[in-house]
Structures are given as structure tokens and as C-alpha cells.
Design a protein around this motif. Structure first.
Motif, short mmCIF file in Angstrom:
data_model
loop_
_atom_site.label_atom_id
_atom_site.label_comp_id
_atom_site.label_asym_id
_atom_site.label_seq_id
_atom_site.Cartn_x
_atom_site.Cartn_y
_atom_site.Cartn_z
N GLU A 111 0.83 -1.20 0.00
CA GLU A 111 0.00 0.00 0.00
C GLU A 111 0.87 1.26 0.00
N LYS A 147 -2.63 2.22 6.60
CA LYS A 147 -3.82 2.98 6.22
C LYS A 147 -4.32 3.88 7.35
N ASN A 148 -4.37 3.35 8.54
CA ASN A 148 -4.89 4.10 9.68
C ASN A 148 -3.79 4.50 10.65
#
Length: 184
Positions: free
Chosen positions: A57, A167-168
């Protein structure tokens, strides 16, 4: 002596016997045995960056890979299938008696076929005459890699909090170590 010769034969980039037997007797040679490793060069970056983007990612940039080419203690390889398709790559840094596996990545289309293990074993053998220990970090969210590292003999030695972008926020890294010098 024979063991050394066998290792040298397996290190050859192209083994016509394997390819011949794979074509004539398809079940006699594993797909892992047909993979070959060679030093990465700049012309490989397009394929390497494609694999990197498919797997992560937050992928390494072309600049990071170019830095790996220039860094004195880094060595970079690609893993190729018999049709010269790059199925993965690996990078190791060796300095002051320690080796650090920076990256091992296998194309999603070739995962679970032995390429990751082949590259890991290659890096360990490369480090064996240059270092006493090999270190690496891995995301806890990558259980396949964790299992492979443990199978090969790595042991968990700690956690780096917030090491990876996620992502978080951030994700921890599990730190692993492999002793290359036999314990007496």
C-alpha cells in the motif's frame, strides 16, 4: 568437496539440464528449482516497481531502489522464471559482521510457489561468509512471511513500534534474527 560443487552447480544462472527435464518430465523438477537469481540492474526497475506496487500500500519509490544500487553495502537481486519473467526481488545490506534483509517481494501471481523461500535461502548463503547474524523486520499482518522466517530458523527478538506506514496510521514491525555462527 562434492557438496561445494553441488552448491556451485545450483548457483549457476542457467541450468539446461533442469529446463530439459522440466520440459520432458514435467513432474521431475519443481517450479522453485527452475527459478534463478541474478544481480538486479537498472533495466529491471520497471518490473520491480510493478511488483512493489502490487504488494504494498506504501511502496518504495524508484528513488529508493536507485539508492540501493548506489549504497556501498547493499546487494540487490531479481528472481526470474525460465521465461525471463521477473517474479520477485530481494535486497540485503551487509556491514560490520551483520546482515540486514531490507526487502523480499514476490509478485502476487507467483506467491506460494517457492520464490520467497529461494530468495531468502540465497540471502542467507550470501551473508554466511560475510556476517555473524542476519536481521529483518516484518509486518505482523504478513503471517505467510512470518511463518517462512520461522521455518528457516529466524527467531523473534523484539518489536519496533510504529515502524511501517499503514492505512490508519502506523503498524509495528516484528524483528527477527538468525545466527549464522554455530553455537558451541
Amino acid at each position: 568437496m562434492w557438496k561445494l560443487l553441488h552448491k556451485l552447480k545450483n548457483a549457476v544462472l542457467y541450468d539446461a539440464d533442469r529446463e530439459f527435464y522440466a520440459k520432458v518430465f514435467p513432474n521431475s523438477v519443481s517450479s522453485k528449482d527452475l527459478l534463478r537469481l541474478r544481480k538486479m540492474d537498472h533495466s529491471d526497475l520497471t518490473a520491480v516497481l510493478r511488483i512493489e506496487a502490487l504488494n504494498y500500500e506504501f511502496p518504495w519509490s524508484a528513488g529508493v531502489f536507485k539508492d540501493c544500487f548506489q549504497a556501498m553495502n547493499y546487494t540487490n537481486w531479481v528472481c526470474e522464471a525460465p521465461d525471463d519473467v521477473i517474479v520477485g526481488y530481494c535486497i540485503i545490506s551487509v556491514a560490520v559482521g551483520e546482515a540486514h534483509i531490507m526487502n523480499i517481494s514476490v509478485s502476487p501471481y507467483f506467491q506460494r510457489q517457492g520464490a520467497g523461500r529461494k530468495m531468502l535461502e540465497h540471502l542467507i548463503e550470501y551473508a554466511r561468509s560475510r556476517a555473524e547474524k542476519v536481521f529483518l523486520e516484518v509486518r505482523p499482518s504478513n503471517p505467510g512471511a512470518i511463518d517462512l522466517y520461522r521455518q528457516v530458523g529466524f527467531r523473534e527478538i523484539g518489536v519496533r513500534k510504529g515502524y511501517y506506514p499503514a492505512k490508519n496510521g502506523r503498524e509495528d514491525a516484528i524483528m527477527f534474527e538468525l545466527d549464522l555462527v554455530p553455537m558451541l
